[in-house]
Design an enzyme around this catalytic site. Structure first.
Site, PDB file in Angstrom:
ATOM      1  N   HIS A   1      64.369 -33.633  33.060  1.00  0.00           N
ATOM      2  CA  HIS A   1      64.882 -33.000  34.282  1.00  0.00           C
ATOM      3  C   HIS A   1      64.662 -33.905  35.488  1.00  0.00           C
ATOM      4  CE1 HIS A   1      65.278 -29.507  31.748  1.00  0.00           C
ATOM      5  NE2 HIS A   1      64.012 -29.636  31.419  1.00  0.00           N
TER       6      HIS A   1
ATOM      7  N   ASP B   1      70.038 -31.820  27.387  1.00  0.00           N
ATOM      8  CA  ASP B   1      69.422 -30.539  27.742  1.00  0.00           C
ATOM      9  C   ASP B   1      70.478 -29.444  27.802  1.00  0.00           C
ATOM     10  OD1 ASP B   1      67.125 -28.880  28.805  1.00  0.00           O
ATOM     11  OD2 ASP B   1      68.510 -28.762  30.509  1.00  0.00           O
TER      12      ASP B   1
ATOM     13  N   GLU C   1      62.910 -30.604  19.414  1.00  0.00           N
ATOM     14  CA  GLU C   1      62.789 -31.986  19.910  1.00  0.00           C
ATOM     15  C   GLU C   1      62.804 -32.962  18.737  1.00  0.00           C
ATOM     16  OE1 GLU C   1      62.901 -33.010  22.987  1.00  0.00           O
ATOM     17  OE2 GLU C   1      62.054 -31.463  24.288  1.00  0.00           O
TER      18      GLU C   1
END
Length: 159
Positions: free
Chosen positions: A123, A133, A50
Site C-alpha cells: 500500500h 492487491d 501470500e
C-alpha cells in the site's frame, strides 16, 4: 542478475481466517507484456494467500530455469526464503510450522527456476503491488469461491 520475468504478488483475507484471495502479475522483463491471475477461497488465511500467489506465479512459467524476480509485500514469504528458514523447516519435515502443504509445493516449483525475492512495502503506491492487491481483494469477494481443502481440513480438526 538479468531477469527474464518479474512476478508481482499479493494475498488477502477478510477475517483471517475468512474469505481470501490472491493476485499475481507475470511481466516479461524489458517489455510491457504481462498476464494477471487471481483466485478466491471461502476460508483461508492471509499468509496462505501470500504464499499461494508466489506458487501460482512460479507454476505459470513455461520454461524451466527461468531467471525470476518475485516482488512481494509479504515479510512471511520473503523472509522465509531469503533468510533460508524454509530450508531448515524442510529438514525437520515442517514440524510445528504452518502451511507445510504450500511450503512443499513452493519448494518443488522454486527449485525449477532461478528465483530471487524483493520485499516492498505494501500500500505504498507501487503500481503492480496495488494492482495485485485489487485482484486479491476482488477474488476474495467473488460469488463462487474455491475451497482451500488443506486449510479447512486442518482448521476443522478432520486432518
Amino acid at each position: 542478475m538479468h531477469y527474464e520475468v518479474f512476478i508481482y504478488t499479493d494475498g488477502a483475507a477478510k477475517g483471517n481466517p475468512g474469505n481470501g484471495g490472491y493476485g499475481v502479475i507475470l511481466q516479461q522483463a524489458g517489455t510491457t507484456y504481462y498476464k494477471e491471475f487471481y483466485e478466491g477461497f471461502r476460508h483461508t488465511t492471509n499468509n496462505r494467500m501470500e504464499l499461494l500467489a508466489v506458487i501460482v506465479g512460479l507454476e505459470k512459467l513455461k520454461n524451466k530455469g527461468t531467471k525470476v524476480l518475485v516482488v512481494s509485500d509479504s515479510k512471511y514469504v520473503v523472509d522465509s526464503v531469503g533468510k533460508k528458514w524454509v530450508f531448515g523447516w524442510e529438514k525437520t519435515g515442517f514440524k510445528g510450522k504452518k502451511n507445510p502443504d504450500l511450503w512443499m509445493r513452493f519448494l518443488k516449483v522454486y527449485r525449477q527456476h532461478h528465483v530471487d525475492f524483493k520485499w516492498i512495502k505494501g500500500h505504498n503506491s507501487h503500481p503492480q503491488n496495488e494492482r495485485c492487491d485489487q485482484l486479491a481483494v476482488m477474488a476474495s469477494q467473488l460469488p463462487k469461491l474455491s475451497i482451500d481443502h488443506q486449510y479447512e481440513n486442518e482448521d476443522s480438526g478432520m486432518f
